[in-house]
Design a protein around this motif. Structure first.
Motif, PDB file in Angstrom:
ATOM      1  N   LEU A 320      52.436  53.227  67.808  1.00 19.37           N
ATOM      2  CA  LEU A 320      51.423  52.589  66.934  1.00 19.37           C
ATOM      3  C   LEU A 320      50.859  53.454  66.044  1.00 19.37           C
ATOM      4  O   LEU A 320      50.461  53.207  64.802  1.00 19.37           O
ATOM      5  N   PRO A 321      49.854  54.627  66.441  1.00 17.27           N
ATOM      6  CA  PRO A 321      49.148  55.159  65.506  1.00 17.27           C
ATOM      7  C   PRO A 321      50.255  55.736  64.452  1.00 17.27           C
ATOM      8  O   PRO A 321      49.472  55.761  63.028  1.00 17.27           O
ATOM      9  N   ARG A 322      51.387  56.464  64.698  1.00 20.03           N
ATOM     10  CA  ARG A 322      51.992  56.902  63.530  1.00 20.03           C
ATOM     11  C   ARG A 322      52.686  55.832  62.544  1.00 20.03           C
ATOM     12  O   ARG A 322      52.543  56.134  61.299  1.00 20.03           O
ATOM     13  N   GLN A 323      52.783  54.766  63.141  1.00 13.01           N
ATOM     14  CA  GLN A 323      53.174  53.612  62.249  1.00 13.01           C
ATOM     15  C   GLN A 323      52.161  53.142  61.550  1.00 13.01           C
ATOM     16  O   GLN A 323      52.434  52.808  60.286  1.00 13.01           O
ATOM     17  N   ILE A 324      50.974  52.999  61.682  1.00 12.32           N
ATOM     18  CA  ILE A 324      49.805  52.767  61.095  1.00 12.32           C
ATOM     19  C   ILE A 324      49.712  53.616  59.766  1.00 12.32           C
ATOM     20  O   ILE A 324      49.419  53.269  58.790  1.00 12.32           O
ATOM     21  N   GLU A 325      49.766  54.890  60.282  1.00 14.36           N
ATOM     22  CA  GLU A 325      49.668  55.948  59.241  1.00 14.36           C
ATOM     23  C   GLU A 325      50.757  55.967  58.152  1.00 14.36           C
ATOM     24  O   GLU A 325      50.224  55.956  56.847  1.00 14.36           O
ATOM     25  N   LEU A 326      51.875  55.524  58.549  1.00 16.72           N
ATOM     26  CA  LEU A 326      53.002  55.352  57.617  1.00 16.72           C
ATOM     27  C   LEU A 326      52.739  54.080  56.718  1.00 16.72           C
ATOM     28  O   LEU A 326      52.825  54.056  55.298  1.00 16.72           O
ATOM     29  N   PHE A 327      52.345  52.966  57.253  1.00 19.63           N
ATOM     30  CA  PHE A 327      52.089  51.774  56.531  1.00 19.63           C
ATOM     31  C   PHE A 327      51.118  51.838  55.564  1.00 19.63           C
ATOM     32  O   PHE A 327      51.059  51.666  54.402  1.00 19.63           O
ATOM     33  N   GLN A 328      49.829  52.732  55.922  1.00 22.60           N
ATOM     34  CA  GLN A 328      48.685  53.176  55.126  1.00 22.60           C
ATOM     35  C   GLN A 328      49.168  53.728  53.807  1.00 22.60           C
ATOM     36  O   GLN A 328      48.948  53.492  52.539  1.00 22.60           O
ATOM     37  N   GLN A 329      49.767  55.002  54.046  1.00 27.45           N
ATOM     38  CA  GLN A 329      50.204  55.705  53.024  1.00 27.45           C
ATOM     39  C   GLN A 329      51.220  54.951  52.153  1.00 27.45           C
ATOM     40  O   GLN A 329      51.118  55.230  50.820  1.00 27.45           O
TER      41      GLN A 329
END
Length: 369
Positions: A320-329
């Protein structure tokens, strides 16, 4: 008190940033330039660069209902009441019952089709608004519109037709997945807001019908069209959305078999529908996992976040943390968001529709923190 893992702490910090962007940027957009103060309706979309509203050609009941949900959930009771009043005054069909699909730029009925997707969102939004505000008129709409759906939209095998003529006399759209999913969402919200166990029985019947007609056996995925239809497709975003709904329904859906199907559907959608490098979720796959539509729409990304947060599998939570980062970017920007991108990351749709904040709000609510 147990200490948080680094992954959980990271997820909470990232989720807090998403919610902050929503509060600072997204909500003001739809109280301000995205809102027609004369008609008291949200515009269909705003210009991403402006921001200013795109010229209005129509206003949809579904868009008004989604905004009613968003501002109710956000605790903006005043704006929610304005939206509820507009829904009631602008989109109700006082002659035939139910709700118009859309009105024109002046607020007069435009598309008078009786659309299940629209009716489901009226129930969903009024359940949220009525549950939070105590507005009895809103809860009455929940019951009245649900009864109308059951009587007038009913199709064979406990399914519901997608569309009817304005007078409900003729079916113009037979059962398809998406409105049935949102009806499931609406009745789960109605059950919570009204505590009426009639919704339990309705949800059980609907889940059984969807499982019988739409679940693709080899993958567990819920297809867009009934199984056996020509040119069917599997949408990864909808697998993620159904996973959430089935978890919300708990024991209600046990007999349907959806509890067993959806974790398989999640795995299939994650394996074939998510770009491992960018985290982008494609629009649709065929039944073998080949990409049919590579467009990455923001709503499917939000459903992936929500599914990861609610899956219950440690591997999903760890991702989840990495996916949130990718989504945000990839999908957020200072003035709002990117509605859709190509697989290569180019902007495929430049404006920001009024319907998208609902997807952001429901995903962010499910994240930790």
């Amino acid at each position: 008190m147990q200490s948080m893992t680094p992954s959980t702490a990271s997820t909470i910090a990232l989720a807090t940033a998403l919610r902050d962007h929503f509060t600072r940027v997204v909500l003001p957009l739809w109280r301000g330039p995205g809102f027609n103060t004369e008609l008291k309706l949200p515009y269909e979309a705003v210009n991403a660069e402006g921001p200013s509203a795109l010229p209005a050609e129509r206003y949809r009941a579904m868009a008004c209902a989604r905004q009613l949900f968003v501002f109710s959930q956000a605790g903006d009771a005043a704006h929610a009441q304005v939206l509820f009043d507009s829904l009631m005054h602008t989109f109700q069909d006082t002659r035939h019952g139910g709700w118009f699909y859309s009105v024109d730029a002046q607020g007069a009925p435009l598309d008078t089709t009786k659309d299940l997707y629209t009716h489901a969102f009226v129930v969903f939004a009024c359940a949220e608004y009525g549950g939070r505000s105590g507005n009895r008129d809103a809860l009455e709409v929940v019951h009245r519109t649900s009864a109308l759906i059951q009587s007038d939209f009913a199709a064979e095998g406990d399914l519901f037709n997608a569309a009817l003529t304005a007078d409900f006399a003729r079916v113009t759209g037979t059962p398809i997945q998406n409105p049935l999913m949102h009806l499931t969402e609406a009745w789960l919200a109605a059950r919570e807001a009204t505590h009426d166990n009639a919704f339990d029985a309705a949800l059980r019947r609907l889940a059984n019908a969807v499982a019988h007609r739409f679940v693709h056996g080899p993958t567990g995925c819920i297809a867009e069209l009934p199984i056996g239809a020509d040119d069917n497709r599997l949408e990864p975003g909808h697998q993620f959305e159904w996973l959430w709904l089935v978890k919300q329904g708990g024991a209600l859906f046990e007999a349907s078999g959806l509890h067993e199907a959806l974790p398989r559907a999640f795995s299939f959608a994650q394996q074939y529908g998510v770009d491992q490098k960018t985290g982008g979720v494609c629009a649709s796959l065929d039944e073998t996992g080949q990409i049919k539509d590579a467009t990455q729409r923001i709503w499917a990304q939000t459903e992936y976040l929500r599914a990861l947060a609610s899956h219950g599998d440690p591997a999903a939570l760890a991702a989840l943390p990495r996916q949130i980062e990718l989504f945000q970017q990839r999908f957020l920007r200072p003035q709002g968001w990117f509605e859709s991108k190509t697989a290569a990351g180019d902007v495929a749709r430049a404006d920001m529709p009024s319907t998208t904040p609902y997807h952001l709000a429901t995903a962010y609510e499910a994240l930790p923190g």
